[in-house]
Design a protein around this motif. Structure first.
Motif, PDB file in Angstrom:
ATOM      1  N   HIS A 133       0.826  -1.207   0.000  1.00  0.00           N
ATOM      2  CA  HIS A 133       0.000   0.000   0.000  1.00  0.00           C
ATOM      3  C   HIS A 133       0.863   1.261   0.000  1.00  0.00           C
ATOM      4  CE1 HIS A 133       1.071  -0.352   4.254  1.00  0.00           C
ATOM      5  NE2 HIS A 133       0.807   0.938   4.351  1.00  0.00           N
ATOM      6  N   TYR A 156       2.983   2.937  -3.994  1.00  0.00           N
ATOM      7  CA  TYR A 156       2.471   3.962  -4.922  1.00  0.00           C
ATOM      8  C   TYR A 156       2.889   3.741  -6.376  1.00  0.00           C
ATOM      9  CZ  TYR A 156       1.666   6.313  -0.486  1.00  0.00           C
ATOM     10  OH  TYR A 156       1.263   6.598   0.794  1.00  0.00           O
ATOM     11  N   ARG A 194       5.534   2.630  -7.667  1.00  0.00           N
ATOM     12  CA  ARG A 194       6.946   2.811  -8.020  1.00  0.00           C
ATOM     13  C   ARG A 194       7.586   1.492  -8.452  1.00  0.00           C
ATOM     14  NH1 ARG A 194       9.542   5.955  -3.018  1.00  0.00           N
ATOM     15  NH2 ARG A 194       7.838   4.985  -1.850  1.00  0.00           N
ATOM     16  N   HIS A 247       6.027   9.140   1.904  1.00  0.00           N
ATOM     17  CA  HIS A 247       4.657   9.212   1.397  1.00  0.00           C
ATOM     18  C   HIS A 247       4.445  10.573   0.735  1.00  0.00           C
ATOM     19  CE1 HIS A 247       3.305   5.547   3.562  1.00  0.00           C
ATOM     20  NE2 HIS A 247       4.323   5.871   4.331  1.00  0.00           N
TER      21      HIS A 247
END
Length: 401
Positions: free
Chosen positions: A74, A77, A79, A295
């Motif tokens: 989670h 993202y 990547r 984040h």
């Protein structure tokens, strides 16, 4: 494996936080995989390693690693992974079939960069030619071989399971298996080691033509056999002579020092470790593994996993033992603790990019460090002076809140 997916609450340090800038660009992402078993625990080792039983729980552990990774997805993202590092313990105790299933499972969950660097730690005593050919066929493209010394008496003093001949053969076997990029781990400051002993080891390592050398001083760490029963180590003057002469020898043979204990041929610095030192992101899976994830909203979170293998493999226990969102006041030290290990430091612009804090917030402490002669007076870079590299702990004290 059905571990409880719930995680402990975030731990925040200090008082209420002022908002941090959102991160416009998230750092590169790496994956660290910890395999905690060794043939025998070395008396100097303070890593999370455990003596292996005759039969390793490979299948169960790979299942756990993938389930552990699932719980971290989670925060990825979308990547891609720039590097993977198998550390330990001795990851080369695992079969190629087990590592292959693991790598396939990871790639199904996270995209691999086209030029991904995948490193496996190995010890000479675990080298089996067919196994290492199979590792290379899996896409593992870099080895880190734990030599420590080529001298029989020093290896015995360190509790190593390999002998001098196996240490000498390891590099050749790595090449024959198809690895053209490998690191040799070598220690100095060993029990009763002279300057000539240390340079002999270093010359032997250089003669094997690794692309990278990790050359570092033996230190006595708490919770180790050596801490409780310290061996006779060289005097400080000898240690200094070894450091100076060794660095000159490495430079003479084209191994540029780019970090406190890392030396590489041109273009062969370890990308995985460079990512750590430039405050990049990494997922940590496996018993006792640590991670650090940024984040988009500016939060930077460190995580750590359950340490004991039996607990990590227990479906009733969480993989994650804890996590901490780094507060603003800790970020200067956290960032610079890594970045200043690099001999060239980092571009100053990396600080706001990776922390979300303005560079100006470092101004006063940066000036004090420059005036003390520990930090270079260079607006475009954050880099220690030669003296600052020698007294890195003193330099970092400037940035502690």
């Amino acid at each position: 494996m059905t571990h409880d997916a719930s995680a402990p609450p975030l731990i925040y340090g200090g008082a209420a936080q002022s908002p941090r800038a959102a991160l416009a660009v998230l750092p590169p992402l790496a994956l660290y995989i910890h395999i905690p078993w060794c043939v025998r625990k070395c008396p100097y080792c303070d890593f999370n390693s455990h003596t292996a039983s005759p039969v390793l729980p490979e299948e169960e552990y790979v299942d756990a690693l993938l389930a552990d990774l699932d719980q971290d997805l989670h925060a990825v993202y979308g990547r891609e992974l720039s590097s993977i590092f198998f550390g330990g313990g001795t990851p080369s105790l695992f079969s190629a079939a087990a590592l292959g299933r693991l790598l396939k499972g990871v790639e199904q969950r996270i995209t691999f960069a086209a030029d991904i660097e995948i490193t496996l730690e190995a010890n000479p005593g675990t080298f089996e030619q067919e196994k290492f050919i199979a590792y290379r066929a899996l896409g593992i493209n870099r080895l880190s071989i734990g030599i420590q010394s080529f001298q029989e008496e020093k290896l015995k003093a360190l509790g190593r399971i390999h002998n001098g001949d196996e240490a000498l053969q390891a590099a050749g076997m790595a090449r024959q298996a198809g690895f053209d990029n490998f690191n040799l781990d070598l220690m100095h400051g060993l029990p009763d080691q002279s300057l000539d002993d240390a340079l002999s080891d270093l010359r032997q390592a250089i003669a094997l033509k690794p692309t990278h050398l990790s050359w570092y001083q033996l230190t006595l760490e708490p919770n180790t056999v050596f801490w409780n029963q310290p061996p006779a180590l060289p005097e400080d003057d000898t240690l200094w002579d070894i450091q100076e002469a060794g660095q000159a020898l490495l430079a003479e043979h084209g191994y540029a020092q780019y970090e406190v204990s890392a030396y590489a041929q041109a273009g062969r610095a370890a990308r995985h470790n460079l990512n750590y030192w430039s405050f990049g992101d990494f997922i940590g899976i496996g018993a006792g593994a640590h991670g650090k994830l940024s984040h988009p909203d500016g939060r930077i979170v460190r995580t750590w996993k359950t340490r004991l293998p039996k607990d990590y493999l227990n479906p009733a226990k969480n993989f994650q033992a804890g996590e901490k969102a780094l507060p603003n006041e800790e970020l200067p030290f956290e960032f610079l603790m890594n970045a200043l290990r690099l001999t060239q430091g980092v571009d100053s612009r990396l600080y706001p990019e990776r922390t979300g804090l303005p560079l100006e917030s470092l101004a006063q402490r940066r000036l004090e460090a420059e005036q003390s002669g520990l930090l270079q007076v260079e607006p475009s870079r954050l880099a220690a002076t030669e003296r600052g590299q020698l007294f890195l702990n003193d330099l970092l004290q400037n940035f502690l809140s």
